[in-house]
Design a protein around this motif. Structure first.
Motif, PDB file in Angstrom:
ATOM      1  N   PHE A  28       5.835  -4.840  -7.673  1.00 51.34           N
ATOM      2  CA  PHE A  28       4.882  -4.022  -6.928  1.00 51.34           C
ATOM      3  C   PHE A  28       5.354  -3.777  -5.503  1.00 51.34           C
ATOM      4  O   PHE A  28       5.209  -2.686  -4.967  1.00 51.34           O
ATOM      5  CB  PHE A  28       3.496  -4.660  -6.922  1.00 51.34           C
ATOM      6  N   GLU A  29       5.938  -4.799  -4.873  1.00 53.57           N
ATOM      7  CA  GLU A  29       6.459  -4.660  -3.506  1.00 53.57           C
ATOM      8  C   GLU A  29       7.561  -3.599  -3.448  1.00 53.57           C
ATOM      9  O   GLU A  29       7.667  -2.853  -2.476  1.00 53.57           O
ATOM     10  CB  GLU A  29       6.998  -6.006  -3.022  1.00 53.57           C
ATOM     11  N   ALA A  30       8.368  -3.533  -4.515  1.00 53.67           N
ATOM     12  CA  ALA A  30       9.460  -2.558  -4.584  1.00 53.67           C
ATOM     13  C   ALA A  30       8.995  -1.207  -5.121  1.00 53.67           C
ATOM     14  O   ALA A  30       9.809  -0.299  -5.279  1.00 53.67           O
ATOM     15  CB  ALA A  30      10.586  -3.110  -5.459  1.00 53.67           C
ATOM     16  N   ARG A  31       7.696  -1.116  -5.425  1.00 51.89           N
ATOM     17  CA  ARG A  31       7.115   0.101  -6.007  1.00 51.89           C
ATOM     18  C   ARG A  31       7.810   0.486  -7.300  1.00 51.89           C
ATOM     19  O   ARG A  31       8.104   1.654  -7.569  1.00 51.89           O
ATOM     20  CB  ARG A  31       7.144   1.247  -5.010  1.00 51.89           C
ATOM     21  N   GLY A  32       8.099  -0.553  -8.100  1.00 53.06           N
ATOM     22  CA  GLY A  32       8.765  -0.345  -9.378  1.00 53.06           C
ATOM     23  C   GLY A  32       7.786  -0.218 -10.526  1.00 53.06           C
ATOM     24  O   GLY A  32       6.581  -0.351 -10.356  1.00 53.06           O
ATOM     25  N   VAL A  33       8.328   0.032 -11.712  1.00 51.78           N
ATOM     26  CA  VAL A  33       7.507   0.163 -12.906  1.00 51.78           C
ATOM     27  C   VAL A  33       7.884  -0.847 -13.972  1.00 51.78           C
ATOM     28  O   VAL A  33       7.268  -0.890 -15.029  1.00 51.78           O
ATOM     29  CB  VAL A  33       7.567   1.595 -13.495  1.00 51.78           C
TER      30      VAL A  33
ATOM     31  N   GLU B 170       4.704  -9.445  -8.414  1.00 49.02           N
ATOM     32  CA  GLU B 170       4.610  -9.211  -6.975  1.00 49.02           C
ATOM     33  C   GLU B 170       5.880  -8.535  -6.452  1.00 49.02           C
ATOM     34  O   GLU B 170       5.808  -7.627  -5.617  1.00 49.02           O
ATOM     35  CB  GLU B 170       4.346 -10.523  -6.244  1.00 49.02           C
ATOM     36  N   THR B 171       7.036  -8.980  -6.946  1.00 53.61           N
ATOM     37  CA  THR B 171       8.307  -8.383  -6.546  1.00 53.61           C
ATOM     38  C   THR B 171       8.362  -6.923  -6.975  1.00 53.61           C
ATOM     39  O   THR B 171       8.750  -6.044  -6.195  1.00 53.61           O
ATOM     40  CB  THR B 171       9.484  -9.165  -7.169  1.00 53.61           C
TER      41      THR B 171
END
Length: 65
Positions: free
Chosen positions: A50-55, A47-48
Motif C-alpha cells: 500500500f505504501e508503494a501504491r502497488g496492487v 503495508e509495504t
C-alpha cells in the motif's frame, strides 16, 4: 471501548522493494517451514504494498526467498 485485535501492532514494517535485476528475484523460493510469523509478515507485506501504491507483492520482492 473495544479491545484491539490480537494481530494489531503499534509499529509498521515497510520493506524495501527489490527491483528488476536484483538476483533474489531470479532465485527459486524455499518452501515455508515456520508459519509462526505468517500473519505478521502478511500484514507487513500489505503495508509495504500500500505504501508503494502497488496492487500485488510476493515475498521475493521484499528479499525473502
Amino acid at each position: 471501548m473495544g479491545q484491539a485485535s490480537p494481530c494489531a501492532r503499534m509499529t509498521r514494517m515497510i520493506y524495501p522493494i527489490r527491483l528488476y535485476g536484483d538476483p533474489v528475484l531470479r532465485k527459486r523460493a524455499r518452501p515455508v517451514r515456520d508459519f509462526s510469523r505468517i500473519k505478521e509478515l502478511a500484514q507487513d507485506m500489505l503495508e509495504t504494498m500500500f505504501e508503494a501504491r502497488g496492487v500485488g507483492l510476493a515475498a521475493p520482492q521484499i528479499g525473502l526467498s
